[in-house]
Structure formats: structure tokens, C-alpha cells
Design a protein around this motif. Structure first.
Motif, PDB file in Angstrom:
ATOM      1  N   VAL A   1     -38.275  84.597 -96.659  1.00  0.00           N
ATOM      2  CA  VAL A   1     -39.651  84.330 -97.107  1.00  0.00           C
ATOM      3  C   VAL A   1     -40.459  83.895 -95.885  1.00  0.00           C
ATOM      4  CG1 VAL A   1     -41.116  83.013 -98.664  1.00  0.00           C
ATOM      5  CG2 VAL A   1     -38.781  83.618 -99.356  1.00  0.00           C
TER       6      VAL A   1
ATOM      7  N   ASP B   1     -36.736  79.008-100.048  1.00  0.00           N
ATOM      8  CA  ASP B   1     -35.934  79.920-100.878  1.00  0.00           C
ATOM      9  C   ASP B   1     -35.164  80.916-100.019  1.00  0.00           C
ATOM     10  OD1 ASP B   1     -38.672  80.216-103.273  1.00  0.00           O
ATOM     11  OD2 ASP B   1     -37.111  78.668-103.086  1.00  0.00           O
ATOM     12  N   SER B   2     -35.476  80.983 -98.737  1.00  0.00           N
ATOM     13  CA  SER B   2     -34.771  81.909 -97.838  1.00  0.00           C
ATOM     14  C   SER B   2     -33.291  81.564 -97.823  1.00  0.00           C
ATOM     15  CB  SER B   2     -35.333  81.827 -96.421  1.00  0.00           C
ATOM     16  OG  SER B   2     -36.678  82.248 -96.386  1.00  0.00           O
TER      17      SER B   2
ATOM     18  N   GLU C   1     -43.512  87.693 -98.612  1.00  0.00           N
ATOM     19  CA  GLU C   1     -44.460  86.671 -98.167  1.00  0.00           C
ATOM     20  C   GLU C   1     -44.445  85.497 -99.133  1.00  0.00           C
ATOM     21  OE1 GLU C   1     -47.741  89.602 -96.007  1.00  0.00           O
ATOM     22  OE2 GLU C   1     -48.184  88.678 -97.942  1.00  0.00           O
ATOM     23  N   LYS C   2     -44.665  84.353 -98.601  1.00  0.00           N
ATOM     24  CA  LYS C   2     -44.741  83.140 -99.413  1.00  0.00           C
ATOM     25  C   LYS C   2     -45.724  83.342-100.566  1.00  0.00           C
ATOM     26  CE  LYS C   2     -46.190  78.316 -99.000  1.00  0.00           C
ATOM     27  NZ  LYS C   2     -46.714  77.280 -98.076  1.00  0.00           N
TER      28      LYS C   2
ATOM     29  N   ARG D   1     -43.288  82.920-107.134  1.00  0.00           N
ATOM     30  CA  ARG D   1     -44.052  82.123-106.130  1.00  0.00           C
ATOM     31  C   ARG D   1     -43.116  81.620-105.041  1.00  0.00           C
ATOM     32  NH1 ARG D   1     -44.923  80.382-111.024  1.00  0.00           N
ATOM     33  NH2 ARG D   1     -43.996  78.314-110.653  1.00  0.00           N
ATOM     34  N   THR D   2     -42.480  82.551-104.356  1.00  0.00           N
ATOM     35  CA  THR D   2     -41.443  82.185-103.395  1.00  0.00           C
ATOM     36  C   THR D   2     -41.969  81.219-102.331  1.00  0.00           C
ATOM     37  OG1 THR D   2     -41.954  84.217-102.171  1.00  0.00           O
ATOM     38  CG2 THR D   2     -40.033  84.256-103.646  1.00  0.00           C
ATOM     39  N   GLN D   3     -41.075  80.355-101.902  1.00  0.00           N
ATOM     40  CA  GLN D   3     -41.335  79.381-100.853  1.00  0.00           C
ATOM     41  C   GLN D   3     -40.376  79.640 -99.697  1.00  0.00           C
ATOM     42  OE1 GLN D   3     -43.862  76.969-101.305  1.00  0.00           O
ATOM     43  NE2 GLN D   3     -44.224  78.280-103.081  1.00  0.00           N
ATOM     44  N   GLN D   4     -40.712  79.126 -98.520  1.00  0.00           N
ATOM     45  CA  GLN D   4     -39.853  79.373 -97.363  1.00  0.00           C
ATOM     46  C   GLN D   4     -38.452  78.800 -97.567  1.00  0.00           C
ATOM     47  OE1 GLN D   4     -42.299  77.949 -94.098  1.00  0.00           O
ATOM     48  NE2 GLN D   4     -42.966  80.036 -93.634  1.00  0.00           N
TER      49      GLN D   4
END
Lengths: 116, 112
Positions: A115, A86-87, A14-15, A81-84
Motif C-alpha cells: 500500500v 496493511d502492507s 494506493e492508500k 480503505r487500505t492503509q500503509q
């Protein structure tokens, strides 16, 4: 012999969560590389480790990305703190050394990160 | 700067020869590579060529390098359906940076 291995093969997160991606290079290879493959961006270099030298981090896209290599072997790529955006598929490669044809890079199967 | 360009798509009939082309900008690259990527898989090294060579042959694969024009090609003889994949060329750029600069990949479609 065994090739480069990566784990997990797929990761959905999840983001905002942190993720860790692992790479086991070919035994005896002193150089290790991380790349990212995403739609529209192709294959991008992220970071490079060579022996005990300071890593080349010039390709890391932001300070949310970091990597370490313990004992000159296994490497972990961490995304905080993954972001979309980063997918992508994160690819690891290793080479015997750096310089000449000994730096021919052999790739692992990749980790597909999604993500949500 | 460093840049590698490839055409995006090539379609051939089984048994024909395939030629995948690549241009690069960094004349100081010492090695140029061809990788193959099948769906859902990582990159498989096919072959590479040292920059002071013009040609390298490896079974069905022939690599031609024109260093003056910074043009690299990969010829696959007697193309098979199993050759269907994305093919990436890459250069190792200047200096010992370690990183490879990749083209965007050429999708090879082999029709039976």
C-alpha cells in the motif's frame, strides 16, 4: 494434486483504495484459513472458515477487513480503505477438516500487498 | 496466553546437523508443526507430531518433543544448501479453534 492457489501474487495499491484477495483451497478441504505475515508481527491468524459454521473472525485487525467463502470453496479477503500498515503477505491455508491430524494446514504461495 | 518462541538465526556448514529449537506455552496443544519458507514462497509443511509422542523421524528430519518442558526441536541431518530457509514451528492451541500459533521463525543459513 493441485495445492492451495492465491491470486494475485502481487498487488500494489494506493492508500484508501479497496482490495480483494482470492484463495482457492485444495479440492475437498472443508476448512480454510487466512493469515497475515508482516515484518515485526510474524504470522498472525486472521479468520477461519469450517464448513457451514459461522467463521471465526477473532483475528481480523479492524472492521476494514472482511472475508467470505462462497459455496464452501473459494474465499475472498477484502480490505477496505487500505492503509500503509496493511502492507504484508496474506497467506491462505486449507485443511481436510478440523480436529486431529486432518486439520493439518496446507498453505498457498501468498499475495504480497503493498500500500503506497 | 498462547506464545511460541524460537531463536532467530542458525548458521551451519553443509553436511553438519542442524537443530532448531522452539518453546511453546499452551500445554493443551494436540499437534505441533514445522513449516519451511523459502524466499518469496509460501509455507511448506515439513512434518508434525502428535502431543503424546516423544519423537518422530522422517528421512533426514527428526522431531523431538518434551511435553513437560514444552520444548520442540527439529533436527536436520546432513544439512544441504537447499535447506537454507526460514523454519517456523507452530502449535494448534487449545480447543478446536482451527488457528495455528506460530513462532517468529528461525533463519537457517547453510554455508558450503
Amino acid at each position: 494434486g493441485a495445492g492451495v492457489s492465491q491470486s494475485p501474487s502481487n498487488k500494489v495499491t494506493e492508500k484508501g483504495k479497496d482490495v480483494e484477495l482470492r484463495c482457492d483451497p485444495i479440492s475437498g478441504h472443508t476448512a480454510l484459513y487466512w493469515y497475515r505475515q508482516s515484518l515485526g508481527q510474524g504470522l498472525e491468524f486472521l479468520i477461519y472458515f469450517q464448513g457451514n459454521s459461522a467463521p471465526d473472525k477473532s483475528g481480523l485487525p479492524s472492521d476494514r477487513f472482511s472475508a467470505e467463502r462462497t459455496g464452501g470453496s473459494v474465499s475472498t479477503l477484502t480490505i477496505q480503505r487500505t492503509q500503509q500498515e496493511d502492507s504484508a503477505v496474506y497467506l491462505c491455508a486449507s485443511s481436510l477438516a478440523s480436529g486431529g491430524d486432518t486439520d493439518t494446514q496446507y498453505f498457498g504461495p501468498g499475495t504480497r500487498l503493498t500500500v503506497l | 496466553g498462547e506464545d511460541v518462541e524460537q531463536s532467530l538465526f542458525l548458521s551451519v556448514r553443509e553436511g553438519d546437523s542442524s537443530v532448531i529449537n522452539c518453546t511453546y506455552t499452551d500445554s493443551s496443544s494436540t499437534y505441533l508443526y514445522w513449516y519451511k519458507q523459502e524466499p518469496g514462497a509460501g509455507l511448506q509443511l515439513l512434518t508434525y507430531i502428535f502431543s503424546n509422542m516423544d519423537m518422530k523421524q522422517d528421512q533426514r528430519l527428526t522431531v523431538l518433543l518434551n511435553k513437560k518442558d514444552k520444548h520442540l526441536s527439529l533436527r536436520i541431518a546432513d544439512t544441504q544448501t537447499g535447506d537454507s530457509a526460514i523454519y517456523f514451528c507452530a502449535e494448534n492451541g487449545s480447543g478446536n479453534t482451527g488457528k495455528l500459533i506460530f513462532g517468529q521463525g528461525t533463519t537457517l543459513q547453510v554455508k558450503p
